[in-house]
Scaffold this active site. Structure first.
Site, PDB file in Angstrom:
ATOM      1  N   THR A 198      87.794 -28.100  58.152  1.00 18.81           N
ATOM      2  CA  THR A 198      86.463 -28.377  58.683  1.00 18.81           C
ATOM      3  C   THR A 198      85.855 -27.045  59.075  1.00 18.81           C
ATOM      4  OG1 THR A 198      85.202 -29.729  60.277  1.00 18.81           O
ATOM      5  CG2 THR A 198      87.234 -28.718  61.080  1.00 18.81           C
TER       6      THR A 198
ATOM      7  N   VAL B 138      82.067 -32.940  54.294  1.00 20.98           N
ATOM      8  CA  VAL B 138      81.504 -31.600  54.405  1.00 20.98           C
ATOM      9  C   VAL B 138      81.500 -31.207  55.870  1.00 20.98           C
ATOM     10  CG1 VAL B 138      79.416 -30.217  54.109  1.00 20.98           C
ATOM     11  CG2 VAL B 138      80.060 -31.887  52.369  1.00 20.98           C
ATOM     12  N   CYS B 139      81.997 -30.036  56.182  1.00 23.49           N
ATOM     13  CA  CYS B 139      81.888 -29.482  57.525  1.00 23.49           C
ATOM     14  C   CYS B 139      82.468 -30.451  58.571  1.00 23.49           C
ATOM     15  CB  CYS B 139      80.425 -29.143  57.794  1.00 23.49           C
ATOM     16  SG  CYS B 139      80.103 -28.140  59.246  1.00 23.49           S
ATOM     17  N   THR B 140      81.713 -30.751  59.624  1.00 23.47           N
ATOM     18  CA  THR B 140      82.207 -31.631  60.676  1.00 23.47           C
ATOM     19  C   THR B 140      82.279 -33.086  60.240  1.00 23.47           C
ATOM     20  OG1 THR B 140      79.939 -31.717  61.530  1.00 23.47           O
ATOM     21  CG2 THR B 140      81.453 -30.160  62.578  1.00 23.47           C
TER      22      THR B 140
END
Length: 343
Positions: free
Chosen positions: A136, A116-118
């Site tokens: 990302t 998820v995300c970073t």
């Protein structure tokens, strides 16, 4: 007559991995979505567990602490889904060889691995993204691409699924990714009911852009470009050719083109095409208007022109976009409900 009780399938074991300075919302978007699916009848249910190195409390951004259910070192055996959250601590986590080593080991036993995300930078540190396409949070995509040249980083989509490895964009895109897992595991009906239970958008498709031009940035600094873009947004069905747009703001077409490239990094024609396509996308999922009406309202003229624009921006057809993102049971909206060209 068989009197033996019917055996039920084992719960789907989901391990969400956190680390110091994780984003609380990154974790919650995944866990709450799966727990909601359980309450709505997911069968087999999801057995959701939070893991952290050493089982120590995970300090999240904002001063909140989460207590893991299990040390990451103790995650052994088959795992249905292993998911790494994002957060401001992602760089340190990616540099922690012990942490990354346990992730790599656990991932070998997982049917599905995601970030998820970073968290993509942490997943990339395991080597599992090498040779794959990944996304990302848009603000960190350039750095990830520079740090991990073996990874093909695409900052545009909400999430990308490449084989058994998935990556999602920033923060709440985790909800979209998790809904796609629920649909894969249990079908579209449960995914739809879960989205309604969460009172959220009914599963945006993965190829929807992370950042729309309508919310991506403040208005352009140059007053003529600002006037031109405002006119585009409010008059999508008008003549928005570069000469017509230049006349609207009182300058020549070549001068307007130079200003657009300097201020927005694109041409007036491309800006108009993206604005019309994004407006059409929003109408597709918020109304039951036929494609022909949406095409006219957004200035495409024909459904074929709309299809070509969708293929260019979203890599799918308008009909496929509506099926994957829209709610077929949602309320109809008449052609008179929304003024032409408005959002």
């Amino acid at each position: 007559m068989d009197t033996h009780p019917t055996s039920r399938p084992a719960a789907r074991r989901v391990i969400v991995v956190g680390y110091p300075n994780s984003a609380l919302l990154d974790i919650a978007c995944v866990t709450e979505t799966l727990i909601t699916a359980n309450t709505l009848g997911a069968d087999p249910p999801y057995d959701v567990r939070l893991a952290g190195l050493g089982g120590r409390p995970i300090a999240c951004s904002g001063g909140f602490e989460l207590t893991p259910h299990i040390p990451l070192e103790h995650v052994v055996g088959a795992v249905d889904t292993l998911l790494i959250c994002g957060g401001y601590g992602h760089e340190r986590a990616a540099e922690d060889e012990r942490f990354v080593g346990h992730l790599r080991r656990a991932a070998r036993e997982a049917r599905r691995v995601a970030s998820v995300c970073t968290g993509a930078s942490v997943l990339a540190a395991t080597g599992l993204l090498d040779g794959r396409r990944a996304t990302t949070h848009w603000a960190y995509a350039r750095q990830l691409a520079a740090d991990r040249p073996a990874v093909t980083v695409d900052a545009a989509p909400l999430f990308i699924r490449d084989g058994r490895i998935s990556t999602s964009a920033g923060v709440t895109a985790a909800l979209d990714l998790t809904l796609s897992f629920i649909e894969e595991d249990h079908g579209p009906d449960l995914a739809r009911h879960t989205a309604r239970g969460l009172v959220t958008y009914l599963q945006r498709p993965g190829n929807q852009a992370q950042v729309s031009m309508f919310v991506a940035a403040p208005p352009p600094e140059h007053p003529l470009v600002r006037r031109a873009t405002a006119y585009v947004t409010g008059n999508l069905d008008a003549d928005l050719s570069t000469p017509a747009l230049a006349r609207e703001v009182g300058i020549g077409a070549r001068h307007l083109t130079r200003l657009f490239h300097a201020q927005l990094g694109t041409s007036p024609g491309r800006h108009v095409r993206v604005a019309r396509t994004e407006a059409a996308a929003r109408l597709l999922v918020s109304t039951r208007l036929p494609l022909s009406a949406i095409a006219r309202r957004c200035g495409f003229g024909t459904t074929e022109t709309l299809r070509l624009a969708f293929a260019d921006l979203y890599a799918c057809s308008p009909s496929a976009y509506r099926r994957s993102a829209g709610d077929p049971d949602g309320p109809p909206v008449s052609a008179a409900a929304t003024p032409s060209g408005t959002m």
